[in-house]
Design a protein around this motif. Structure first.
Motif, PDB file in Angstrom:
ATOM      1  N   UNK A 104       0.835  -1.218   0.000  1.00 17.34           N
ATOM      2  CA  UNK A 104       0.000   0.000   0.000  1.00 17.34           C
ATOM      3  C   UNK A 104       0.863   1.258   0.000  1.00 17.34           C
ATOM      4  N   UNK A 105       0.481   2.218  -0.823  1.00 21.16           N
ATOM      5  CA  UNK A 105       1.254   3.457  -0.902  1.00 21.16           C
ATOM      6  C   UNK A 105       1.160   4.255   0.394  1.00 21.16           C
ATOM      7  N   UNK A 106       0.053   4.118   1.111  1.00 19.83           N
ATOM      8  CA  UNK A 106      -0.051   4.807   2.402  1.00 19.83           C
ATOM      9  C   UNK A 106       0.992   4.287   3.378  1.00 19.83           C
ATOM     10  N   UNK A 107       1.302   3.022   3.303  1.00 21.32           N
ATOM     11  CA  UNK A 107       2.340   2.452   4.154  1.00 21.32           C
ATOM     12  C   UNK A 107       3.719   2.948   3.750  1.00 21.32           C
ATOM     13  N   UNK A 108       3.885   3.223   2.466  1.00 21.01           N
ATOM     14  CA  UNK A 108       5.174   3.717   1.978  1.00 21.01           C
ATOM     15  C   UNK A 108       5.463   5.125   2.486  1.00 21.01           C
ATOM     16  N   UNK A 109       4.433   5.959   2.579  1.00 20.63           N
ATOM     17  CA  UNK A 109       4.631   7.374   2.948  1.00 20.63           C
ATOM     18  C   UNK A 109       4.127   7.661   4.356  1.00 20.63           C
ATOM     19  N   UNK A 110       4.087   6.663   5.215  1.00 21.92           N
ATOM     20  CA  UNK A 110       3.662   6.859   6.597  1.00 21.92           C
ATOM     21  C   UNK A 110       4.678   7.742   7.323  1.00 21.92           C
ATOM     22  N   UNK A 111       4.290   8.947   7.667  1.00 26.36           N
ATOM     23  CA  UNK A 111       5.224   9.910   8.250  1.00 26.36           C
ATOM     24  C   UNK A 111       5.692   9.492   9.640  1.00 26.36           C
ATOM     25  N   UNK A 112       4.878   8.753  10.360  1.00 27.61           N
ATOM     26  CA  UNK A 112       5.266   8.335  11.706  1.00 27.61           C
ATOM     27  C   UNK A 112       6.358   7.270  11.703  1.00 27.61           C
ATOM     28  N   UNK A 113       6.650   6.688  10.551  1.00 27.76           N
ATOM     29  CA  UNK A 113       7.651   5.625  10.477  1.00 27.76           C
ATOM     30  C   UNK A 113       9.014   6.124  10.011  1.00 27.76           C
ATOM     31  N   UNK A 114       9.189   7.433   9.881  1.00 24.90           N
ATOM     32  CA  UNK A 114      10.455   7.983   9.412  1.00 24.90           C
ATOM     33  C   UNK A 114      11.277   8.480  10.596  1.00 24.90           C
ATOM     34  N   UNK A 115      12.549   8.200  10.551  1.00 22.88           N
ATOM     35  CA  UNK A 115      13.482   8.687  11.563  1.00 22.88           C
ATOM     36  C   UNK A 115      14.884   8.676  10.976  1.00 22.88           C
ATOM     37  N   UNK A 116      15.768   9.454  11.550  1.00 30.92           N
ATOM     38  CA  UNK A 116      17.134   9.550  11.053  1.00 30.92           C
ATOM     39  C   UNK A 116      17.915   8.305  11.451  1.00 30.92           C
ATOM     40  N   UNK A 117      18.637   7.689  10.532  1.00 28.31           N
ATOM     41  CA  UNK A 117      19.439   6.509  10.900  1.00 28.31           C
ATOM     42  C   UNK A 117      20.587   6.892  11.816  1.00 28.31           C
ATOM     43  N   UNK A 118      20.941   5.972  12.693  1.00 29.79           N
ATOM     44  CA  UNK A 118      21.986   6.256  13.670  1.00 29.79           C
ATOM     45  C   UNK A 118      23.375   6.309  13.044  1.00 29.79           C
ATOM     46  N   UNK A 119      23.625   5.461  12.077  1.00 30.77           N
ATOM     47  CA  UNK A 119      24.939   5.419  11.426  1.00 30.77           C
ATOM     48  C   UNK A 119      24.767   4.884  10.013  1.00 30.77           C
ATOM     49  N   UNK A 120      25.889   4.778   9.303  1.00 28.86           N
ATOM     50  CA  UNK A 120      25.844   4.309   7.923  1.00 28.86           C
ATOM     51  C   UNK A 120      25.407   2.856   7.839  1.00 28.86           C
ATOM     52  N   UNK A 121      25.871   2.006   8.767  1.00 28.91           N
ATOM     53  CA  UNK A 121      25.472   0.599   8.748  1.00 28.91           C
ATOM     54  C   UNK A 121      23.979   0.448   9.015  1.00 28.91           C
ATOM     55  N   UNK A 122      23.437   1.291   9.909  1.00 26.39           N
ATOM     56  CA  UNK A 122      22.003   1.252  10.167  1.00 26.39           C
ATOM     57  C   UNK A 122      21.221   1.646   8.922  1.00 26.39           C
ATOM     58  N   UNK A 123      21.712   2.669   8.210  1.00 21.22           N
ATOM     59  CA  UNK A 123      21.051   3.084   6.972  1.00 21.22           C
ATOM     60  C   UNK A 123      21.111   1.982   5.917  1.00 21.22           C
ATOM     61  N   UNK A 124      22.244   1.274   5.846  1.00 16.54           N
ATOM     62  CA  UNK A 124      22.383   0.189   4.871  1.00 16.54           C
ATOM     63  C   UNK A 124      21.415  -0.953   5.169  1.00 16.54           C
ATOM     64  N   UNK A 125      21.278  -1.291   6.463  1.00 19.47           N
ATOM     65  CA  UNK A 125      20.344  -2.349   6.846  1.00 19.47           C
ATOM     66  C   UNK A 125      18.912  -1.942   6.524  1.00 19.47           C
ATOM     67  N   UNK A 126      18.575  -0.690   6.794  1.00 23.30           N
ATOM     68  CA  UNK A 126      17.230  -0.214   6.482  1.00 23.30           C
ATOM     69  C   UNK A 126      16.950  -0.285   4.981  1.00 23.30           C
ATOM     70  N   UNK A 127      17.921   0.135   4.190  1.00 23.24           N
ATOM     71  CA  UNK A 127      17.728   0.115   2.739  1.00 23.24           C
ATOM     72  C   UNK A 127      17.507  -1.308   2.250  1.00 23.24           C
TER      73      UNK A 127
END
Length: 222
Positions: A55-78
């Motif tokens: 669902x596109x609403x799940x893709x753009x859910x604003x409450x689920x966004x946060x800044x990644x703690x580090x580069x490895x965290x961002x890589x895991x999220x991606x």
């Protein structure tokens, strides 16, 4: 005086009927044109792929966004978001690519002309009909070589290549940005769906179906 002629026996049509049925069954079925088969395969693949989108609403859910703690965290999220939103990401990439081509109509016309050349001059051209241009007959090997050289020239020596690369880079940047800032803890993959498939698995399925559809046409020229 009584007639001595033998009685006329009825002629059975069973043998003739069976012979007609045998000849009808022995006739090969009418082959589906390769181009129509390719379109059917692509259509089925696209419909199957879009049925798996999230669902596109799940893709753009604003409450689920946060800044990644580090580069490895961002890589895991991606990586996790790729596995979950792969069809949505592919749709975004296609929209960016389509918008880039529509804003560059000259590049779009060149790509369409190149695609039409491959389709009508090589892939789905009858093998018993040689290509004749300006009175000169070209073999299948010569036609293939000309199309390969033309494709390299169009993609790498014109602005078409820069348009495609720019659009892919913009789409990849959007996908990576969303994947890095989208928290995947609330996402659950289906049990039958491995987490490491990647969103490009939809492309591989489409490519395999397209290859299966065009294989008879290409094999006839080898």
């Amino acid at each position: 005086m009584a007639s001595t002629a033998p009685p006329i026996l009825p002629i059975s049509t069973a043998q003739s009927g069976s012979a007609a049925a045998t000849s009808t069954q022995s006739q090969p079925p009418i082959a589906t044109p390769a181009f129509r088969a390719l379109i059917a395969h692509l259509s089925d693949s696209v419909c199957n792929g879009f049925s798996q989108r999230r669902p596109w609403a799940e893709l753009v859910d604003r409450s689920a966004f946060s800044k990644p703690e580090c580069l490895s965290d961002a890589t895991i999220r991606i990586r996790k978001n790729y596995s979950y939103f792969r069809v949505n990401y592919l749709s975004i990439l296609a929209v960016v690519l389509a918008f880039s081509l529509l804003t560059n109509p000259f590049s779009l016309l060149i790509l369409l002309g190149l695609l039409a050349s491959w389709i009508f001059l090589y892939l789905f051209r009858p093998s018993d009909q040689p290509l004749v241009i300006f009175g000169r007959t070209f073999s299948d090997r010569e036609t293939l070589g000309i199309l390969v050289v033309l494709s390299v020239f169009v993609i790498f020596l014109t602005n078409v290549g820069s348009v495609l690369i720019s659009a892919l880079m913009v789409g990849a940047a959007l996908i990576c940005a969303h994947g890095a800032f989208r928290v995947p803890e609330d996402l659950f993959l289906d049990e039958q769906e491995p987490a490491a498939t990647g969103f490009l698995s939809f492309l591989s399925g489409t490519a395999s179906n397209a290859a299966a559809a065009t294989a008879p046409a290409v094999a006839a020229r080898v």
